[in-house]
Design a protein around this motif. Sequence first.
Motif, PDB file in Angstrom:
ATOM      1  N   GLU A 157       0.843  -1.198   0.000  1.00 29.32           N
ATOM      2  CA  GLU A 157       0.000   0.000   0.000  1.00 29.32           C
ATOM      3  C   GLU A 157       0.880   1.251   0.000  1.00 29.32           C
ATOM      4  O   GLU A 157       1.959   1.274   0.593  1.00 29.32           O
ATOM      5  CB  GLU A 157      -0.894   0.026   1.250  1.00 29.32           C
ATOM      6  CG  GLU A 157      -1.879  -1.127   1.346  1.00 29.32           C
ATOM      7  CD  GLU A 157      -2.617  -1.122   2.680  1.00 29.32           C
ATOM      8  OE1 GLU A 157      -3.639  -1.799   2.775  1.00 29.32           O
ATOM      9  OE2 GLU A 157      -2.144  -0.428   3.620  1.00 29.32           O
TER      10      GLU A 157
ATOM     11  N   GLU B 152      -4.464   3.055   0.702  1.00 29.50           N
ATOM     12  CA  GLU B 152      -4.615   2.221   1.895  1.00 29.50           C
ATOM     13  C   GLU B 152      -5.849   1.346   1.809  1.00 29.50           C
ATOM     14  O   GLU B 152      -5.852   0.203   2.279  1.00 29.50           O
ATOM     15  CB  GLU B 152      -4.681   3.117   3.138  1.00 29.50           C
ATOM     16  CG  GLU B 152      -4.728   2.334   4.460  1.00 29.50           C
ATOM     17  CD  GLU B 152      -4.734   3.247   5.660  1.00 29.50           C
ATOM     18  OE1 GLU B 152      -4.872   2.751   6.792  1.00 29.50           O
ATOM     19  OE2 GLU B 152      -4.605   4.477   5.454  1.00 29.50           O
TER      20      GLU B 152
ATOM     21  N   GLY C 289      -5.560  -2.259  -0.165  1.00 30.43           N
ATOM     22  CA  GLY C 289      -4.819  -3.402   0.343  1.00 30.43           C
ATOM     23  C   GLY C 289      -5.444  -3.932   1.637  1.00 30.43           C
ATOM     24  O   GLY C 289      -6.024  -3.175   2.416  1.00 30.43           O
TER      25      GLY C 289
ATOM     26  N   GLU D 241      -1.030  -5.350   2.752  1.00 31.22           N
ATOM     27  CA  GLU D 241      -1.428  -4.334   3.715  1.00 31.22           C
ATOM     28  C   GLU D 241      -0.252  -4.013   4.619  1.00 31.22           C
ATOM     29  O   GLU D 241       0.476  -4.899   5.072  1.00 31.22           O
ATOM     30  CB  GLU D 241      -2.607  -4.822   4.547  1.00 31.22           C
ATOM     31  CG  GLU D 241      -3.130  -3.778   5.526  1.00 31.22           C
ATOM     32  CD  GLU D 241      -4.340  -4.276   6.294  1.00 31.22           C
ATOM     33  OE1 GLU D 241      -5.066  -3.455   6.860  1.00 31.22           O
ATOM     34  OE2 GLU D 241      -4.567  -5.510   6.302  1.00 31.22           O
TER      35      GLU D 241
END
Length: 565
Positions: A156, A203, A206, A233
């Motif tokens: 991300e 953001e 992910g 993430e």
Amino acid sequence: MLNRMNFILPLLIFVLVIVIAVPSAYAKVLALDTDKHTFYVAGDTITFSGTTDTAYDLVIISINEPPDKDGNTKIVAVVSTIAGSDKKFKESLEIESNKFTKHGIYSATAFMDKGQPFEEGVKIFFDFSKDGSPVIPSAYVIPIELKSINNMTTNEETNLVFTSALVNSYRGNDTLTFSLSNNPPTGASINPKTGVFSWTPTESQGPGSYTFDIVAKAGKAQDKKTITINVNEVADTPKVVPTPTPQPEPAPAPTPKPPDFIDPKKGAQYYLDRYNNEKSYKAWFDTNYPDYTIKEAIELAIPGSFSEQEPAPTPKAPDFIDPKKGAQYYLDRYNNEKSYKAWFDTNYPDYTIEEAIELAIPGSISEPEPLKNIAPFVDPTQDPQYYIDRYHNEPSYKAWFDKSFPNQTIYEAVGVEPPKTGVCGTGTTFVNGVCVTDKKGGGCLIATAAYGSEMSQQVQSLREIRDKIVLGTDSGSSFMETFNSIYYSFSPTIADWERENPIFKDTVRIAITPLLTSLSILNVVDINSEEEMLGYGIGIIGLNLGMYLVGPAFAVVKVRKYLIK
């Protein structure tokens, strides 16, 4: 009799090759195409068509077979045609199996016989099938192939960049472009020219997996590769928000002392006059009320005393003019009808009649051009180019003009702009700022004067004979240079006589009609060598000598014998 021959022979030479046009310039083919975009087989007829930048010039089309493994190729056929008056050409060729022996992509190159080399010609490609099966690869769709793209992983808020490319460099004529398809992730992009892919997952994207296509396209050819990008993430790091330091509230500004000395009954002007005329009063006010001007103090006590004045009313705009009637209609009515003039002046005092018309019909009332300083010898009914041609073609006329009008150019004398871009009249070329006579011949002054215009059918025919036939050989070009040196020594004088005397003009036209007829023979014969040019030229000279010299001489002898009897 000898003196008569000395006059008639040069005249016959002049009448033989009357020419008026400037030499043809460098010509080139602009476009070329075939009649279909599928493969041809033996026995088919292929038709080539295209455009050139000149008319009536020879176009040559050379057809080459597919190159061998060493890149060598050879010519299998050559065709030619003449571009028409619309600068277009078309020529067909029957495909013969004994000439077209290779299965594959053939090339055709079109170039001009006059100046344009083969290497600078326009080249196209077409398919020939020896057995009736499609040609692969084809000349009409050049295949393209993308390199394989491996699946990728990123995080991300991390920028991912890579470049998509072809296996082989694209060499086709169409534009190669790259694009994304089949549901690409939001925010992803690819440069359509370079194939550079760029994406920064947010953001919210992910963790996740995104599968889509990268497409390359050039004309009808296309290829695509599927790619999957996995987004990891990243754990959030808590952000420390600093506690703001409390700021002390600012102390309120002291309220200025309001002016309370003004009596509205005395009026605003009373206080203004005292302030402007009494120094002690002004000093007292400025000391006690530093936060106000005298007008602000008065306005607080007497609201509306200093309100802004209303703007002056906009004059009534004239809206009665109909552009369809034209400006002159309203000018005539204003100048000729007293009641109309009085009505306009009463209702539109802020405008003149010209201003009113200009508002409704912009550009209708324009400034008159300044008078040109035309020389006294110029006939206003004569074409200015006539004087310009005489100046550049007759040394005696040029010497007379330069001596008589030393402070003017010939262009100023006749009231035209000088040629700033090097564009001169018929038969002349722009050299070092002036128009000079072409070496290969200028305009035929006598023929132009006889038929009234250089665009007449007879004069146009003579131009084509000179440019396409006589000047096409070395002997014809040499003859033209000799002929021009003689012709331009007397033709301006004869052309002047024609313009001044209509009867003489008609006589010249009748006299040269047989010559024009004999010269038309050159339009229907094929001249492919110097010997043929000399043969036809001598034959036409003999024919004209018979018509203009032998025939009349024979008639004179017969009449003389008859009179003697």
